[in-house]
Design an enzyme around this catalytic site. Structure first.
Site, PDB file in Angstrom:
ATOM      1  N   SER A  52       6.056  14.245  28.434  1.00 44.65           N
ATOM      2  CA  SER A  52       6.866  13.753  29.990  1.00 44.65           C
ATOM      3  C   SER A  52       7.754  12.774  29.738  1.00 44.65           C
ATOM      4  CB  SER A  52       5.739  12.372  30.411  1.00 44.65           C
ATOM      5  OG  SER A  52       5.336  11.678  29.771  1.00 44.65           O
ATOM      6  N   LYS A 144       6.379   5.415  30.465  1.00 41.37           N
ATOM      7  CA  LYS A 144       7.401   5.392  31.129  1.00 41.37           C
ATOM      8  C   LYS A 144       8.858   4.947  32.030  1.00 41.37           C
ATOM      9  CE  LYS A 144       4.004   9.218  32.359  1.00 41.37           C
ATOM     10  NZ  LYS A 144       4.158  10.607  32.430  1.00 41.37           N
TER      11      LYS A 144
END
Length: 391
Positions: A52, A144
């Site tokens: 990701s 993230k």
């Protein structure tokens, strides 16, 4: 008669010598205590298990995360096997007890989470924690990039991120999804040369209904093209455009107004992962009115992360301790996180905001990188990624 003089030291009984087993035990105990303190107070090691954050962070990267930047959290769950997280190594046995739960505080740090920081945090939703109500400090760790800080007005239009009305440039190594037609079949070794390891798919479909930028008079040639979807960087796409056997490239972007049911805020808002918002990231002390639209984005926050008792949530109302509310003032700050692999990231666009008390630390640098599927033994270690600063 003779007299023998003895010193006080000589009159002391000799200490018993430690056995080898006791020495090993003491050494291991010291190492565990030291490692636990370092892991809690200063820095913790993590590894990247999913794509990701590619191409900024790769699957198999080992990195250090600083606890000092944002301030260390005091333990909420003190009864825990040292150097574990949720389970005892190699088992499904919980490594902790909730018999004692303490209020968590954050020690002073030397900075705050900023737009663009790569952050490790405990992912908030229950369904991303194996459906288990873990204490906050034991929820699954995610990594993230912070896109929105408290009070920011955030919007995504056709993949472009706007923060407070200004374009937030995409990270240099961020990836997005493209559709590529070629006149040659490509294999895994080709894609590997461009660090496309986890994110490509061979469509291998006829192309009668697909019209590349270049037009062909030879229909046989056109229908023999091979199609691929790839997640890659803008720089790699520019290299692909220079190949004469690449016959067309187009970004795969969701259209505005196309509702994605799994997106945060649905079905009240018709958002998708390429077109999202606008919405304001909750800030401590800020007050929001309560209506159907604010409930869609802030209702889960008020219910799950604000430590309120007896919250009842409907699509049009919120009651706390049996009292309906018409406005709400947030008790802590929140953040909006996105993966750099924008089209292959389960992030705030899908599950919402990250509370301040879920922040673990700032990702600092990659100290080791191991390719899980190397082309050969020498390439098992990604030498060019060792000791890379994370930006």
């Amino acid at each position: 008669m003779s007299v023998t003089n003895t010193t006080r030291a000589e009159r002391r009984p000799a200490k018993a010598r430690k056995s080898p087993l006791r020495e090993w035990f003491d050494s291991i105990l010291f190492a565990v205590v030291a490692a636990t303190l370092i892991r809690w107070l200063f820095m913790e090691a993590f590894t990247i298990p999913t794509p990701s954050m590619e191409n900024s962070l790769m699957v198999g990267d080992f990195l250090f995360v600083s606890k000092l930047h944002y301030g260390t959290r005091t333990p909420q769950t003190p009864l825990q096997v040292p150097l574990t997280h949720q389970k005892i190594w190699g088992t499904n046995i919980p490594s902790y007890s909730t018999a004692i739960q303490l209020p968590s505080y954050r020690l002073p740090g030397f900075t705050h989470v900023k737009n663009g920081d790569v952050v490790v945090f405990n992912v908030p939703p229950r369904y991303l924690n194996d459906g288990i109500d873990y204490p906050t400090d034991l929820k699954t760790n995610y990594i993230k990039r912070c896109i929105g800080i408290p009070g920011d007005k955030l919007e995504i239009k056709q993949r472009v991120v706007y923060v407070n009305g200004t374009v937030m440039p995409a990270p240099p190594r961020s990836e997005q999804r493209y559709f590529i037609r070629t006149s040659e079949a490509l294999d895994a070794n080709f894609f590997r040369k461009y660090d496309i390891v986890n994110d490509y798919r061979d469509l291998n479909q006829p192309t009668e209904n697909w019209k590349p930028q270049e037009q062909y008079n030879d229909s046989t040639k056109a229908t023999s093209l091979v199609g691929y979807t790839v997640n890659t960087t803008a720089d790699v796409i520019e290299k692909f455009r220079s190949f004469d056997w690449v016959k067309g490239i187009e970004p795969l972007i969701d259209k505005p107004g196309e509702t994605m049911p799994s997106i945060y805020g649905a079905p009240t808002f018709h958002w998708n992962h390429d077109n999202f918002g606008p919405l304001v990231v909750p800030k401590k002390g800020a007050t929001t009115p309560i209506n159907a639209e604010t409930i869609a984005v802030y209702g889960p926050v008020i219910e799950q992360y604000e430590h309120n008792d007896n919250v009842k949530l409907t699509p049009t109302s919120i009651t706390i301790d049996g009292k309906p509310i018409t406005s709400y003032t947030f008790k802590q700050d929140y953040y909006f996180m996105m993966g750099d692999n924008r089209d292959n990231s389960l992030d705030s666009r899908f599950w919402g905001f990250v509370p301040e008390d879920h922040i673990v630390g700032k990702a600092v640098f990659v100290w080791m990188s191991i390719d899980p599927n190397p082309a050969n033994l020498w390439n098992k270690i990604r030498w060019n990624r060792l000791f890379r600063i994370i930006d």
